[in-house]
Design an enzyme around this catalytic site. Structure first.
Site, PDB file in Angstrom:
ATOM      1  CE  LYS A  95     -41.612  18.841  22.085  1.00 30.39           C
ATOM      2  NZ  LYS A  95     -41.891  20.587  21.925  1.00 30.39           N
ATOM      3  CG  ASP A 129     -42.429  22.972  19.262  1.00 26.99           C
ATOM      4  OD1 ASP A 129     -42.075  24.324  18.039  1.00 26.99           O
ATOM      5  OD2 ASP A 129     -41.906  22.862  20.088  1.00 26.99           O
ATOM      6  CG  MET A 130     -44.323  17.240  13.977  1.00 26.36           C
ATOM      7  SD  MET A 130     -46.369  17.413  13.604  1.00 26.36           S
ATOM      8  CE  MET A 130     -46.382  18.620  12.284  1.00 26.36           C
ATOM      9  CD  GLN A 158     -41.563  15.831  12.966  1.00 29.87           C
ATOM     10  OE1 GLN A 158     -42.431  14.666  12.286  1.00 29.87           O
ATOM     11  NE2 GLN A 158     -41.504  15.801  14.356  1.00 29.87           N
ATOM     12  NE  ARG A 179     -39.982  25.465  14.263  1.00 29.20           N
ATOM     13  CZ  ARG A 179     -39.694  26.000  15.103  1.00 29.20           C
ATOM     14  NH1 ARG A 179     -40.271  24.447  16.193  1.00 29.20           N
ATOM     15  NH2 ARG A 179     -40.628  27.243  16.196  1.00 29.20           N
ATOM     16  N   GLY A 183     -36.728  16.554  12.400  1.00 27.12           N
ATOM     17  CA  GLY A 183     -36.725  15.507  13.597  1.00 27.12           C
ATOM     18  C   GLY A 183     -35.993  15.005  14.294  1.00 27.12           C
ATOM     19  CB  ALA A 184     -36.223  15.506  17.813  1.00 29.47           C
ATOM     20  CB  THR A 226     -31.238  23.312  10.400  1.00 28.31           C
ATOM     21  OG1 THR A 226     -30.078  21.942  10.419  1.00 28.31           O
ATOM     22  CG2 THR A 226     -30.973  24.181   8.949  1.00 28.31           C
ATOM     23  NE  ARG A 288     -38.051  16.111  22.130  1.00 28.87           N
ATOM     24  CZ  ARG A 288     -38.935  15.486  22.566  1.00 28.87           C
ATOM     25  NH1 ARG A 288     -39.704  15.343  23.888  1.00 28.87           N
ATOM     26  NH2 ARG A 288     -39.446  17.353  22.972  1.00 28.87           N
ATOM     27  NE  ARG A 289     -32.273  19.577  21.257  1.00 31.50           N
ATOM     28  CZ  ARG A 289     -33.606  18.856  20.883  1.00 31.50           C
ATOM     29  NH1 ARG A 289     -34.220  19.880  21.904  1.00 31.50           N
ATOM     30  NH2 ARG A 289     -34.669  18.914  20.239  1.00 31.50           N
TER      31      ARG A 289
HETATM   32  P1  FDA Z   1     -27.987  17.508  12.381  1.00 33.10           P
HETATM   33  O1  FDA Z   1     -28.396  16.939  13.675  1.00 33.10           O
HETATM   34  O2  FDA Z   1     -27.473  17.152  10.724  1.00 33.10           O
HETATM   35  O3  FDA Z   1     -26.330  18.595  12.934  1.00 33.10           O
HETATM   36  C1  FDA Z   1     -25.640  19.591  12.322  1.00 33.10           C
HETATM   37  C2  FDA Z   1     -24.501  20.317  13.014  1.00 33.10           C
HETATM   38  O4  FDA Z   1     -25.408  21.365  14.186  1.00 33.10           O
HETATM   39  C3  FDA Z   1     -23.892  18.972  13.749  1.00 33.10           C
HETATM   40  O5  FDA Z   1     -23.028  18.657  13.183  1.00 33.10           O
HETATM   41  C4  FDA Z   1     -23.368  19.537  14.925  1.00 33.10           C
HETATM   42  O6  FDA Z   1     -22.314  20.656  14.804  1.00 33.10           O
HETATM   43  C5  FDA Z   1     -24.664  20.614  15.236  1.00 33.10           C
HETATM   44  N1  FDA Z   1     -25.482  20.311  16.450  1.00 33.10           N
HETATM   45  C6  FDA Z   1     -27.177  19.667  16.191  1.00 33.10           C
HETATM   46  N2  FDA Z   1     -27.201  19.420  17.237  1.00 33.10           N
HETATM   47  C7  FDA Z   1     -25.957  19.328  18.272  1.00 33.10           C
HETATM   48  C8  FDA Z   1     -27.031  19.870  19.260  1.00 33.10           C
HETATM   49  N3  FDA Z   1     -28.009  18.632  20.069  1.00 33.10           N
HETATM   50  N4  FDA Z   1     -25.712  19.711  20.111  1.00 33.10           N
HETATM   51  C9  FDA Z   1     -24.506  20.601  19.690  1.00 33.10           C
HETATM   52  N5  FDA Z   1     -24.562  21.088  18.317  1.00 33.10           N
HETATM   53  C10 FDA Z   1     -25.234  20.161  17.535  1.00 33.10           C
HETATM   54  N6  FDA Z   1     -37.419  19.130  16.605  1.00 33.10           N
HETATM   55  C11 FDA Z   1     -38.762  18.482  16.084  1.00 33.10           C
HETATM   56  O7  FDA Z   1     -39.210  16.833  15.873  1.00 33.10           O
HETATM   57  N7  FDA Z   1     -39.766  18.733  16.503  1.00 33.10           N
HETATM   58  C12 FDA Z   1     -40.091  19.742  16.498  1.00 33.10           C
HETATM   59  O8  FDA Z   1     -40.652  20.920  16.956  1.00 33.10           O
HETATM   60  C13 FDA Z   1     -38.445  20.931  16.399  1.00 33.10           C
HETATM   61  N8  FDA Z   1     -38.398  22.030  16.439  1.00 33.10           N
HETATM   62  C14 FDA Z   1     -36.949  23.505  16.358  1.00 33.10           C
HETATM   63  C15 FDA Z   1     -36.740  23.965  17.123  1.00 33.10           C
HETATM   64  C16 FDA Z   1     -35.579  24.633  16.214  1.00 33.10           C
HETATM   65  C17 FDA Z   1     -35.434  26.242  16.465  1.00 33.10           C
HETATM   66  C18 FDA Z   1     -34.574  24.319  15.756  1.00 33.10           C
HETATM   67  C19 FDA Z   1     -33.082  24.483  15.836  1.00 33.10           C
HETATM   68  C20 FDA Z   1     -34.586  22.887  16.145  1.00 33.10           C
HETATM   69  C21 FDA Z   1     -35.383  21.799  16.276  1.00 33.10           C
HETATM   70  N9  FDA Z   1     -36.342  20.154  16.105  1.00 33.10           N
HETATM   71  C22 FDA Z   1     -37.254  19.918  15.999  1.00 33.10           C
HETATM   72  C23 FDA Z   1     -35.226  19.332  16.363  1.00 33.10           C
HETATM   73  C24 FDA Z   1     -34.520  19.130  15.220  1.00 33.10           C
HETATM   74  O9  FDA Z   1     -35.544  17.734  13.913  1.00 33.10           O
HETATM   75  C25 FDA Z   1     -32.836  18.366  14.665  1.00 33.10           C
HETATM   76  O10 FDA Z   1     -33.495  17.242  15.978  1.00 33.10           O
HETATM   77  C26 FDA Z   1     -32.082  18.985  14.990  1.00 33.10           C
HETATM   78  O11 FDA Z   1     -32.486  20.588  14.575  1.00 33.10           O
HETATM   79  C27 FDA Z   1     -30.493  18.507  14.983  1.00 33.10           C
HETATM   80  O12 FDA Z   1     -30.337  18.633  13.687  1.00 33.10           O
HETATM   81  P2  FDA Z   1     -29.416  19.267  12.437  1.00 33.10           P
HETATM   82  O13 FDA Z   1     -31.125  20.279  12.156  1.00 33.10           O
HETATM   83  O14 FDA Z   1     -29.499  20.457  13.522  1.00 33.10           O
HETATM   84  O15 FDA Z   1     -28.969  19.103  12.068  1.00 33.10           O
END
Ligand code: FDA
Length: 306
Positions: A95, A129-130, A158, A179, A183-184, A226, A288-289
């Site tokens: 970050k 990271d973003m 994102q 990547r 978005g979180a 993702t 955020r997780r």
């Molecule tokens: P979605 O939230 O739709 O989830 C799809 C499925 O995955 C869910 O139904 C569930 O089964 C599973 N899942 C997802 N999140 C889970 C969790 N926390 N616990 C348990 N199961 C879960 N964001 C950002 O803003 N800046 C960044 O730099 C990054 N960097 C980053 C790196 C990497 C390697 C990853 C995987 C993610 C990020 N993120 C991020 C976070 C990203 O923006 C997002 O918030 C999460 O990946 C959750 O979204 P999904 O794409 O997994 O889809």
């Protein structure tokens, strides 16, 4: 629930107090192997033996003193040495605010330059990271400056931001490593898609645009950050129709989430990388997780009670 948890992630009073509660750390191990870098390295070796590569990230953001950023940069340089010595296929995900972006942008860029240079010795990439949208312009600008000097630097974008498709089109000119994540952070509807359907559609469209750029001969590296396996499958199908191999993109997932899918994808020949987080500054990241999936809150509560 999501907005409440994201508000809690930003709240300084809670950030001070919640990590001190002993029972909270028990729930934490769902998402990180430990606070020490040694725990992350041990897990990375285990993943390596299963054919899964690693991304390392030391938790902590929005520093107060610039010397803290210098220490973080030193830490990452030492980690790159460890990665080399232990033969781990590991890369960094950092970050910018952890490298002093709020305090001294020039120093942040210098730190990034050193990390990227050191990582290049082993052919590794350093991913940026973003963070929240107030950093987007400056982060992309810094990425473009770094990319002009170093091939091995990657950027997280994102899909929930309305601007991202246009950012990708512009960045394609520098043959980027991107990547793509959903978005979180808690962003307003004026700049971000808010419904899951719209975010997923934008994610798919951007991923396909990146694949098409590769098919057209551009050198682009794609990380699908993702856990959305359905989306990954759709993108993989599109890659096949474009006559691209399974190595056209890398799947990047977080430690402890959908590990079964990480193993399955790796066994099927897709490059997979697991992002392992560690370090004492885990509070905002952990919140955020939890915000990403309400079931995680129940899990955390069960650990706290049980
Ligand atoms: P979605 O939230 O739709 O989830 C799809 C499925 O995955 C869910 O139904 C569930 O089964 C599973 N899942 C997802 N999140 C889970 C969790 N926390 N616990 C348990 N199961 C879960 N964001 C950002 O803003 N800046 C960044 O730099 C990054 N960097 C980053 C790196 C990497 C390697 C990853 C995987 C993610 C990020 N993120 C991020 C976070 C990203 O923006 C997002 O918030 C999460 O990946 C959750 O979204 P999904 O794409 O997994 O889809």
């Amino acid at each position: 629930m999501r907005r409440l948890l994201l508000w809690m992630a930003r709240n300084a009073w809670l950030r001070e107090r919640i990590p001190r509660l002993p029972f909270v750390t028990r729930a934490l191990h769902r998402f990180m192997p430990g606070e020490e870098v040694g725990a992350a390295l041990r897990e990375a070796v285990r993943f390596r033996d299963e054919g899964i590569k690693t991304l390392f990230t030391r938790l902590g953001e929005n520093l107060v003193e610039i010397v803290e950023a210098d220490a973080v940069a030193e830490h990452y340089l030492e980690l790159l040495d460890q990665i080399h010595v232990q033969g781990i296929p590991g890369e960094l995900s950092v970050k910018l605010t952890q490298l002093g972006f709020d305090l001294d942008e020039t120093r942040t860029e210098e730190h990034m330059g050193r990390l990227v240079q050191r990582a290049a010795c082993d052919g590794g990439t350093v991913w940026i990271d973003m963070e929240g949208s107030r950093y987007t312009d400056r982060t992309i600008a810094l990425y473009e400056r770094l990319k002009a000097r170093h091939a091995n630097v990657g950027l997280c974008l994102q899909a929930y931001l309305r601007r991202t498709a246009a950012d990708v089109q512009r960045l394609l000119l520098v043959e980027p490593s991107i990547r793509l994540v959903k978005g979180a952070y808690d962003e307003s509807a004026t700049i971000a898609y808010r419904s899951r359907k719209a975010v997923d559609a934008n994610y798919g469209a951007i991923a396909v645009a990146l694949l098409e750029a590769i098919a057209a001969g551009r050198r682009v590296r794609i990380g699908l950050g993702t856990h959305d396996v359905m989306l990954i499958n759709q993108i993989a199908t599109r890659a096949t129709t474009l006559a691209l191999g399974r190595d056209a993109f890398e799947v990047q997932m977080l430690y402890g989430i959908r590990v079964d899918q990480q193993r399955r994808l790796a066994a099927e020949g897709y490059p997979v990388r697991d992002l392992i987080a560690y370090g004492p500054g885990w509070y905002a990241w952990y919140m955020r997780r939890l915000a990403e999936r309400p079931a995680n809150v129940l899990f955390a509560l069960r650990q706290i009670v049980g």
